[in-house]
Design a protein around this motif. Structure first.
Motif, PDB file in Angstrom:
ATOM      1  N   UNK A   1     -19.883   1.541  54.549  1.00 51.56           N
ATOM      2  CA  UNK A   1     -20.130   2.969  54.342  1.00 51.56           C
ATOM      3  C   UNK A   1     -19.707   3.428  52.951  1.00 51.56           C
TER       4      UNK A   1
ATOM      5  N   UNK B   1     -27.017   6.215  54.148  1.00 52.73           N
ATOM      6  CA  UNK B   1     -26.642   5.758  55.486  1.00 52.73           C
ATOM      7  C   UNK B   1     -26.255   6.982  56.307  1.00 52.73           C
ATOM      8  N   UNK B   2     -25.970   6.770  57.579  1.00 51.69           N
ATOM      9  CA  UNK B   2     -25.389   7.833  58.394  1.00 51.69           C
ATOM     10  C   UNK B   2     -24.435   7.159  59.363  1.00 51.69           C
TER      11      UNK B   2
ATOM     12  N   UNK C   1     -19.106   8.783  64.385  1.00 50.91           N
ATOM     13  CA  UNK C   1     -17.674   8.481  64.359  1.00 50.91           C
ATOM     14  C   UNK C   1     -17.088   8.392  65.774  1.00 50.91           C
TER      15      UNK C   1
ATOM     16  N   UNK D   1     -24.587   3.586  61.033  1.00 52.67           N
ATOM     17  CA  UNK D   1     -23.305   2.960  61.355  1.00 52.67           C
ATOM     18  C   UNK D   1     -22.711   3.662  62.576  1.00 52.67           C
TER      19      UNK D   1
ATOM     20  N   UNK E   1     -11.728  12.692  58.805  1.00 52.06           N
ATOM     21  CA  UNK E   1     -12.996  12.136  59.304  1.00 52.06           C
ATOM     22  C   UNK E   1     -14.137  13.129  59.076  1.00 52.06           C
TER      23      UNK E   1
ATOM     24  N   UNK F   1     -17.495  12.277  57.247  1.00 49.75           N
ATOM     25  CA  UNK F   1     -18.777  12.537  57.897  1.00 49.75           C
ATOM     26  C   UNK F   1     -19.695  13.274  56.938  1.00 49.75           C
TER      27      UNK F   1
ATOM     28  N   UNK G   1     -20.952  10.725  54.155  1.00 53.10           N
ATOM     29  CA  UNK G   1     -21.967   9.751  54.540  1.00 53.10           C
ATOM     30  C   UNK G   1     -23.289  10.453  54.887  1.00 53.10           C
ATOM     31  N   UNK G   2     -23.217  11.754  55.216  1.00 51.44           N
ATOM     32  CA  UNK G   2     -24.444  12.513  55.492  1.00 51.44           C
ATOM     33  C   UNK G   2     -25.109  12.979  54.201  1.00 51.44           C
TER      34      UNK G   2
END
Lengths: 363, 269, 269, 363
Positions: A58, A85-86, A89, A164, B160, B164, B167-168
């Motif tokens: 990532x 990417x995405x 979690x 991911x 996190x 998040x 990565x978005x």
């Protein structure tokens, strides 16, 4: 351990390493590749480095050495937000101050998707996870399962080149976990997306993945299809982790391409073929559900490997009965089908199993 | 038995509540006296002394000085405190703990000393007392509070969430403005509120860093009540409380005050 | 790029650190001057002004008054604040939030007003200024801090631990003394520390509630520096800092100070 | 629903209720009893009231009405610390400021066990869970599994009349959870203690408990032995929760003590006997692993109930293959054994199952 490079290879990880201390858990030279549309599971116990590997892919962590390439392009120095990417979690990481639709819209805005294109894509993503009715609700108003779906929709809506998933189901109830993993598998199949899933749950990996990377202590132990990982564990760690509970030490008696014969403390058994020299000390492993009980008195169907033992304990597990059987001071675990007459699972019994189910493990 | 204990606790809490608000209430009521001297009970009800405050050019200019200073202090403390808090959060925990101790040390240092030290410093530099010198002094006092509240606000932002956002596809700035900032807003508002009120209420530092041409409201109040026992002082003190309440109200509109009083968590948890 | 940002942040943090400790350092250094006037740089090194403080009967008796007051305040604030915090924790969250707002309101109220209000109140009651009146004033100021810190300490005590103690056979008192208290100890120590130092440093309230027979150290310091620019004031202010550091050191021995400065959690989490 | 009172009844819960709002989840009139030494599992999805019931037994919550008796003595008004119970908490709730031995000693001190008696009991308890070497360590220095063991030792050392376990294994990895549940079962067996276990995991309840209370929405749905709960679910909720995935609506054709015949959209099936009048609308349920595949062409062994369908999807689960089979527009789930030749699980297949595995559900 990496697959041969073919035109289809999409994600390539080569000799990726991060020393312990930089991350909670280190990683020592991992290599693998994934084809376009393939779902890879990183499977292992906590602390095996699987989450570290995911975070390296990532871009949340920077490797000490090694490379990651997607469609031939190296990702060295590329920050997470440019990796296309995405991620889903473990605790979902939904934005608590945004509604469901705003959560899903977040990635589209960040990727500067034209405004008129966003609405239909948000609607599609929410429809895909069955949450079209909850658009205006906030994460705290949703159940765990619904939050999980929003997280999936939020990741899928950006149409990432790689998805991911970090233990996406570990916070759900058993029953919900089982149905969600089927659903995730279907969504991945339908969209044909390339995905990397981190999990510590063996069955989740078997069900969701096309290929499994079994990891331990920061290293890849074995790479293979679910069938290979389940049926043919190569190391003692792999065998134990995949719940092959009967592991016996022995020495090789003889061996050829048809099979190997191994001497153990409780007898001589025929095993799958392997390249081990005669006399070598090895271990062999047999899965509990592949050992079969034949009542000592009856003469019903039996296989080449056979021992006699005594039932020490029997527990009911619904689909099967778990028997602890003492054989010459050794204890074997057998999962026997539940029958209407459980009396056959007591006292002295004969155990039998096939050579094909008797695996020789690498030391 | 349990009920008896519950009643005892309720009674105790009620008593403590009264004790806490007693001085404020006494002053507020005394300020409403129509008499020439500070009386409690007031023996009547009048806004006469408030009128005296608001009609006095000296008091009003002092109030204006104070508000200018408090506004400057709030802005400066936020500009200094927010990046410091973000840096402390990003730092390794050992370094961060040490730096937090340093940054928050002014909470432990007598404000007289801060005033005295800055007075010497400005004297050396040949800087004359002004709105700015007082504001600098108050900023030293206020910044630790901002750091403290912003850190508390940041503690509620799960890293996190920022991963998040990243990565978005969100870069550092978008992640901060769309995720981190909205979630830590309460901390910033609380820090701003405290900065403003600390500056408004301070006497000890302002006394050193102001002079006859720059007299903040609270300094003028202090020197007034040291020499006079008239109800004007009570009225002025009440005005200070009312300003504090007004600021509190504004902050409540922006971010909800329940959060500021601590402990019970933000609405987003 | 990332390295560049890291350096920038380090530089900024270093600068802010200097600014924060600057006034204290200036006063500490200036207090060591051998000259007759407050000089920075001091132009020498001498403990002459400290000698003057410690040999002066007036200053020493003022210091003694302040320490007595601060000790009383610490005890009183703990006795009031700990049960209040326990009650707030046990109360339903809505009631608790309201009461917390009330209890912590003195943080928002100018200390001049508290002094003025209590002065009027004691006048009505015909209570003459004494160590006790000052201590009462400071207790009002300090109790909110104790409540705040003890609540923060309690926030780290998982109620499941108290349930576990209960089902294992421990009654309410044993549960409190063996489980709750040891886990919230940091909060109590932090509250005590702040109570002591707030009392030691306060001028505004003490000014109203003391008189010529009871002069706390910080009040005497304030009136001294208002009239004199000699290094004695710097030495006295430095003595205050040294006392604060001594108290801090004792608290660190008892409970570890890293906790007090906030955020980064207790050692037991 | 309670068992008949016998001299052996030890724990009796009668019509225990707590309205929603006083606790996170309410409880509506629960009754059951446990014999001395019996292990009862409270099983159900999150929010079903199982934890509320446990907390009422522990005395952490006070019921609106109803009674709890232990050995005939009512516990009304008795505070938790006088109930002579012990509990293992979901997050272990170990005292973080006390070492392992001090944690274990806590209950002995609270119960004022004489000093000279404490040491051997602490040693025994730690030996029982295999942690004799970790006496002086602190909870934060232990792994999740070790913390779990300390929690168990701390509870067992006081020799409680009843041991309460609140989801004791839910924070552990899959593999560790499986081995710990065996271990807990053995410790409970060995000490002969009466225990109440809260869990949402079906297999955990089956393995650990002597009897299971299946709960839903604050009510007890069914009480029975693991075999009864697994094999003979009585309600649709119970069937679904115990993973009986094939549920079909139908109407009763005929019925006698030998069996019931039910008409469904995909055919007429023989079921277990039940007292339902002819023509009544009911539902029937069949477990996926009790449906068997017979290749449409072959003539191998088959049972009385039979349908023909088409394999839509097949997923590999290691021990079995999960097949989704379309039968006249309905979808059935079959868990088929993994065979070396999986080609028989594709295309048109014949499904067959026994009437004894076809359960009629209460509406």
């Amino acid at each position: 351990m990496s697959l041969p490079l073919t035109s289809q290879v999409f994600l390539e990880v080569e000799d990726l390493a991060l020393s312990y201390g930089k991350s909670a858990f280190g990683l020592a030279g991992a290599s693998f590749s994934a084809r376009k549309g393939e779902v890879i599971a990183l499977l292992g116990p906590s602390g095996c480095g699987k989450t570290t590997l995911l975070n390296l892919i990532a871009g949340f962590l920077v490797p000490d050495h090694g490379s990651i390439r997607v469609a031939g392009r190296s990702l060295r120095g590329v920050p997470p937000h440019r990796r296309d990417m995405a991620m889903v979690f473990q605790n979902y990481a939904l934005f608590p101050h945004l509604s469901v639709e705003k959560n899903v819209a977040f990635g589209l805005e960040a990727h500067q998707v034209p405004r008129q294109e966003r609405e239909p894509r948000i609607a599609d993503a929410l429809a895909m996870v069955g949450l079209s009715d909850s658009r205006t609700r906030y994460p705290r108003q949703l159940s765990g399962g619904q939050q999980q779906r929003v997280a999936l929709a939020r990741a899928m809506v950006v149409r990432p080149s790689i998805l991911l998933l970090d233990e996406p189901l570990s916070n759900l109830d058993t029953l919900l976990r089982k149905s969600m993993r089927e659903e995730i598998r279907q969504i991945l199949d339908r969209t044909g997306i390339t995905a990397v899933l981190v999990t510590h749950d063996q069955e989740e990996a078997l069900v969701v993945a096309d290929r499994i990377l079994l990891m331990s202590n920061g290293k890849i132990e074995q790479i293979g299809t679910p069938e290979e990982i389940y049926e043919r564990p190569r190391t003692e760690f792999g065998a134990r982790f995949m719940a092959v509970e009967n592991i016996m030490a022995g020495s090789v008696c003889s061996g050829d391409t048809a099979g190997t014969t191994v001497n153990t403390a409780i007898g001589q058994f025929k095993c799958t073929p392997c390249d081990v020299v005669t006399g070598a000390n090895i271990k062999i492993a047999v899965r509990p559900e592949r050992m079969h009980i034949v009542a000592a008195t009856s003469g019903s169907q039996s296989y080449e490997n056979r021992v006699t033992g005594r039932v020490v304990r029997s527990t009911y597990h619904g689909t099967y009965r778990r028997l602890l059987i003492a054989v010459h001071g050794m204890e074997l675990i057998v999962h026997a089908p539940v029958s209407s007459d459980d009396s056959e699972y007591s006292g002295d019994v004969q155990l039998t199993w096939r050579p094909a189910d008797t695996h020789v493990l690498l030391q | 038995m349990q009920r008896y204990v519950d009643k005892l606790i309720s009674g105790y809490v009620a008593l403590l509540t009264v004790a806490m608000v007693l001085p404020t209430v006494v002053v507020l009521i005394a300020s409403l006296t129509p008499r020439e001297y500070l009386a409690f009970p007031p023996g009547g009800l009048s806004f006469r002394w408030y009128g005296a405050v608001f009609e006095s050019g000296v008091w009003m200019s002092a109030l204006w000085v104070s508000i200018r200073i408090a506004t400057l202090v709030t802005i400066a403390a936020l500009l200094l405190g927010i990046p410091a808090a973000l840096a402390l959060r990003a730092a390794k925990s050992r370094i961060s703990a040490t730096l937090q101790a340093v940054f928050l040390s002014p909470l432990m240092i007598p404000s007289i000393l801060i005033g005295l030290g800055l007075l010497r410093f400005f004297d050396e530099m040949h800087v004359r007392p002004s709105v700015a010198t007082v504001a600098i002094g108050h900023t030293l006092l206020a910044t630790p509070y901002v750091i403290r509240y912003v850190l508390a606000g940041l503690a509620g932002v799960d890293p996190a969430l920022e991963r998040a956002a990243g990565i978005l596809g969100a870069g550092k700035w978008r992640t901060f403005s769309k995720v981190t900032f909205p979630l830590m807003r309460h901390g910033i508002v609380a820090g701003a509120l405290f900065s403003f009120i600390i500056s408004l209420d301070d006497v000890n530092i302002a006394l050193f860093l102001s002079d006859i041409r720059v007299v903040p409201f609270s300094v003028k109040l202090m020197s007034h009540v040291e020499q006079n026992a008239d109800p004007l002082g009570a009225a002025v003190a009440s005005v200070l409380v009312l300003i504090a309440l007004a600021v509190l109200f504004v902050c409540d509109r922006i971010a909800g005050i329940d959060w500021m009083f601590g402990i019970k968590g933000s609405r987003h948890e």
